[in-house]
Scaffold this motif. Structure first.
Motif, short mmCIF file in Angstrom:
data_model
loop_
_atom_site.label_atom_id
_atom_site.label_comp_id
_atom_site.label_asym_id
_atom_site.label_seq_id
_atom_site.Cartn_x
_atom_site.Cartn_y
_atom_site.Cartn_z
N ILE A 108 0.83 -1.21 0.00
CA ILE A 108 0.00 0.00 0.00
C ILE A 108 0.86 1.25 0.00
O ILE A 108 0.47 2.28 -0.56
CB ILE A 108 -1.01 -0.03 1.18
CG1 ILE A 108 -2.11 1.02 0.98
CG2 ILE A 108 -0.32 0.17 2.50
CD1 ILE A 108 -3.05 0.72 -0.13
N SER A 109 2.05 1.19 0.57
CA SER A 109 2.93 2.35 0.58
C SER A 109 3.30 2.77 -0.84
O SER A 109 3.46 3.96 -1.11
CB SER A 109 4.19 2.09 1.41
OG SER A 109 4.93 1.02 0.86
N SER A 110 3.40 1.81 -1.75
CA SER A 110 3.69 2.15 -3.15
C SER A 110 2.52 2.88 -3.78
O SER A 110 2.70 3.81 -4.57
CB SER A 110 4.00 0.89 -3.95
OG SER A 110 5.17 0.29 -3.48
N HIS A 111 1.31 2.48 -3.42
CA HIS A 111 0.11 3.16 -3.93
C HIS A 111 0.06 4.58 -3.39
O HIS A 111 -0.25 5.52 -4.13
CB HIS A 111 -1.16 2.41 -3.51
CG HIS A 111 -1.33 1.11 -4.19
ND1 HIS A 111 -1.88 0.98 -5.45
CD2 HIS A 111 -1.01 -0.14 -3.78
CE1 HIS A 111 -1.90 -0.30 -5.78
NE2 HIS A 111 -1.38 -1.00 -4.80
N LEU A 112 0.35 4.74 -2.11
CA LEU A 112 0.34 6.08 -1.51
C LEU A 112 1.41 6.96 -2.13
O LEU A 112 1.19 8.15 -2.36
CB LEU A 112 0.52 5.99 0.01
CG LEU A 112 -0.68 5.43 0.76
CD1 LEU A 112 -0.32 5.19 2.21
CD2 LEU A 112 -1.87 6.36 0.64
N TRP A 113 2.57 6.40 -2.40
CA TRP A 113 3.65 7.15 -3.03
C TRP A 113 3.18 7.67 -4.39
O TRP A 113 3.34 8.85 -4.71
CB TRP A 113 4.88 6.26 -3.20
CG TRP A 113 6.04 6.96 -3.82
CD1 TRP A 113 7.00 7.69 -3.19
CD2 TRP A 113 6.34 7.02 -5.22
NE1 TRP A 113 7.88 8.20 -4.11
CE2 TRP A 113 7.50 7.80 -5.36
CE3 TRP A 113 5.75 6.49 -6.36
CZ2 TRP A 113 8.08 8.07 -6.60
CZ3 TRP A 113 6.32 6.76 -7.59
CH2 TRP A 113 7.47 7.53 -7.69
#
Length: 61
Positions: free
Chosen positions: A10-15
């Motif tokens: 999910i951190s990649s999506h937020l990035w």
């Protein structure tokens, strides 16, 4: 098929979400203090713009 979150953290999506918001702000399509509704509207306009551009884009080799 598994949910997308299991494939990409999910951190990649937020990035990516934050990078697109920064781009839209730089391009004047979004205010820095935009509401959630304004962000959605700007993202929808951007998606439509990208869909249209991809129809006329030159193929990448």
């Amino acid at each position: 098929m598994r949910p997308l979150e299991t494939h990409v953290e999910i951190s990649s999506h937020l990035w990516m979400f934050n990078r697109v918001k920064e781009l839209l702000t730089r391009e004047g399509m979004l205010r820095g203090d935009a509401s959630d509704a304004e962000i959605r509207t700007a993202l929808n306009r951007w998606i439509e713009m990208m869909e249209e551009a991809s129809k006329h884009a030159m193929p990448v080799h």
